[in-house]
Design a protein around this motif. Sequence first.
Motif, PDB file in Angstrom:
ATOM      1  N   LEU A 172      43.255  21.754 -60.695  1.00 50.24           N
ATOM      2  CA  LEU A 172      44.618  21.280 -60.938  1.00 50.24           C
ATOM      3  C   LEU A 172      44.786  20.781 -62.374  1.00 50.24           C
ATOM      4  CD1 LEU A 172      47.105  21.231 -59.241  1.00 50.24           C
ATOM      5  CD2 LEU A 172      46.431  19.025 -58.315  1.00 50.24           C
ATOM      6  N   VAL A 175      45.322  23.756 -64.456  1.00 54.13           N
ATOM      7  CA  VAL A 175      46.704  24.247 -64.340  1.00 54.13           C
ATOM      8  C   VAL A 175      47.622  23.376 -65.200  1.00 54.13           C
ATOM      9  CG1 VAL A 175      48.658  24.557 -62.771  1.00 54.13           C
ATOM     10  CG2 VAL A 175      46.368  25.245 -62.039  1.00 54.13           C
ATOM     11  N   TYR A 179      49.853  24.994 -67.983  1.00 54.35           N
ATOM     12  CA  TYR A 179      51.230  25.248 -67.537  1.00 54.35           C
ATOM     13  C   TYR A 179      51.992  23.930 -67.707  1.00 54.35           C
ATOM     14  CZ  TYR A 179      54.697  25.998 -63.758  1.00 54.35           C
ATOM     15  OH  TYR A 179      55.825  26.088 -63.006  1.00 54.35           O
ATOM     16  N   LEU A 182      54.429  22.185 -65.291  1.00 53.96           N
ATOM     17  CA  LEU A 182      53.984  21.969 -63.913  1.00 53.96           C
ATOM     18  C   LEU A 182      54.684  20.779 -63.261  1.00 53.96           C
ATOM     19  CD1 LEU A 182      52.030  22.473 -61.501  1.00 53.96           C
ATOM     20  CD2 LEU A 182      50.475  20.860 -62.597  1.00 53.96           C
ATOM     21  N   ASP A 185      58.265  21.223 -62.469  1.00 54.09           N
ATOM     22  CA  ASP A 185      58.459  22.147 -61.346  1.00 54.09           C
ATOM     23  C   ASP A 185      58.065  21.519 -60.018  1.00 54.09           C
ATOM     24  OD1 ASP A 185      59.571  24.004 -62.948  1.00 54.09           O
ATOM     25  OD2 ASP A 185      57.884  25.397 -62.950  1.00 54.09           O
ATOM     26  N   LEU A 186      57.086  20.614 -60.040  1.00 56.38           N
ATOM     27  CA  LEU A 186      56.726  19.936 -58.792  1.00 56.38           C
ATOM     28  C   LEU A 186      57.919  19.142 -58.277  1.00 56.38           C
ATOM     29  CD1 LEU A 186      53.094  18.580 -59.327  1.00 56.38           C
ATOM     30  CD2 LEU A 186      53.874  20.743 -58.403  1.00 56.38           C
ATOM     31  N   LEU A 254      47.005  22.273 -52.149  1.00 49.91           N
ATOM     32  CA  LEU A 254      47.991  22.037 -53.222  1.00 49.91           C
ATOM     33  C   LEU A 254      47.510  22.684 -54.513  1.00 49.91           C
ATOM     34  CD1 LEU A 254      49.000  18.305 -52.705  1.00 49.91           C
ATOM     35  CD2 LEU A 254      50.315  20.338 -52.119  1.00 49.91           C
ATOM     36  N   SER A 255      46.234  22.527 -54.777  1.00 53.82           N
ATOM     37  CA  SER A 255      45.685  23.103 -56.001  1.00 53.82           C
ATOM     38  C   SER A 255      45.896  24.619 -56.019  1.00 53.82           C
ATOM     39  CB  SER A 255      44.199  22.734 -56.066  1.00 53.82           C
ATOM     40  OG  SER A 255      43.596  23.390 -57.114  1.00 53.82           O
ATOM     41  N   PHE A 258      49.669  25.512 -56.550  1.00 52.19           N
ATOM     42  CA  PHE A 258      50.183  25.297 -57.901  1.00 52.19           C
ATOM     43  C   PHE A 258      49.572  26.294 -58.881  1.00 52.19           C
ATOM     44  CE2 PHE A 258      50.686  20.687 -56.385  1.00 52.19           C
ATOM     45  CZ  PHE A 258      51.810  21.061 -55.649  1.00 52.19           C
ATOM     46  N   GLU A 259      48.371  26.723 -58.552  1.00 56.89           N
ATOM     47  CA  GLU A 259      47.766  27.758 -59.386  1.00 56.89           C
ATOM     48  C   GLU A 259      48.584  29.052 -59.265  1.00 56.89           C
ATOM     49  OE1 GLU A 259      43.285  28.798 -59.910  1.00 56.89           O
ATOM     50  OE2 GLU A 259      44.085  29.834 -58.187  1.00 56.89           O
ATOM     51  N   LEU A 261      51.690  29.258 -58.532  1.00 57.45           N
ATOM     52  CA  LEU A 261      52.953  29.012 -59.228  1.00 57.45           C
ATOM     53  C   LEU A 261      52.769  29.268 -60.724  1.00 57.45           C
ATOM     54  CD1 LEU A 261      55.865  27.754 -58.890  1.00 57.45           C
ATOM     55  CD2 LEU A 261      54.814  25.584 -59.529  1.00 57.45           C
ATOM     56  N   ALA A 262      51.652  28.778 -61.262  1.00 58.44           N
ATOM     57  CA  ALA A 262      51.383  28.986 -62.688  1.00 58.44           C
ATOM     58  C   ALA A 262      51.243  30.470 -62.995  1.00 58.44           C
ATOM     59  CB  ALA A 262      50.106  28.236 -63.081  1.00 58.44           C
TER      60      ALA A 262
END
Length: 274
Positions: A172, A175, A179, A182, A185-186, A254-255, A258-259, A261-262
Amino acid sequence: MPRPKNAMELFKLLDQSNCRECGAKTCLAFAGAVYQGHKKIRECPKLDQAAIDRFCDESENQGSLEQNRDDYLAILQNEIGKIDLAQAAERVGAVFAGGKLTLKVLGKDFSVDISGKLSADIHINPWVAVPFFDYIRQGKGLPATGNWLSFRELKDGKERYPLFQKRCEVPLKQVADTYTDLFDDLVRIFGGKQVDKQFESDISVVLHPLPRVPIMICYWLPEDGLESSLNLYFDDTANQNLTIGSVFSLGAGLSQMFEKLALRHGFAEVLSFR
Ligand code: SF4
């Protein structure tokens, strides 16, 4: 030595008395925890040596256990038929209507019906689906106190922390380093909330992957030759609303999310550490 095909194969070897001597609430929870690599099969004192020898090496292989996570999910789905979903909804802060229990996962509806079928407004990632079932089946539904603890400060978190760091906090951080949108976007996509900076971090965002299991991500920017850093914090009720194995899964899930998403935003290099 043969490899366990799924958690049920391990479950069948157990005493099935739910005596809790292994630290798990039920034999099924223990089988799932072994399967996911959070517990060792030898932690059940009621197993005979032959059973331990049969699966010890393989069951302790985290990689092979993860490949079978979907099988464990199928077992949990079967178990849902045995509980009163309306009562569970009241206990954990969900809604029960039309034969379905629905709660918010990262601000999006996530439902299960009485046959265990899942439906959601977001991709159903097994890393999140397993804690979802755990929360419904065993969670106390305690409201958050606002006292934040690191993963290693949670009960039974210390010994799992090195793996948690590797599967969750390190990726994370990579990321977040790459990114830069991040955290915005969260908040925008996953219902996160930027809060007052905690633990002298530069950014603190609170997410609700389950209604009463908030997670705070704190990020420290690089400074004076020091690398950036990132840590996750959990409310001190997390251990009572989820098993430690599911808290671990949420962080790792979650990690992964979000990865992805990146990656969608074109930051392919975040994969380089995997
Ligand atoms: S110690 Fe063994 S028998 Fe007792 S709950 Fe754990 S797995 Fe089941």
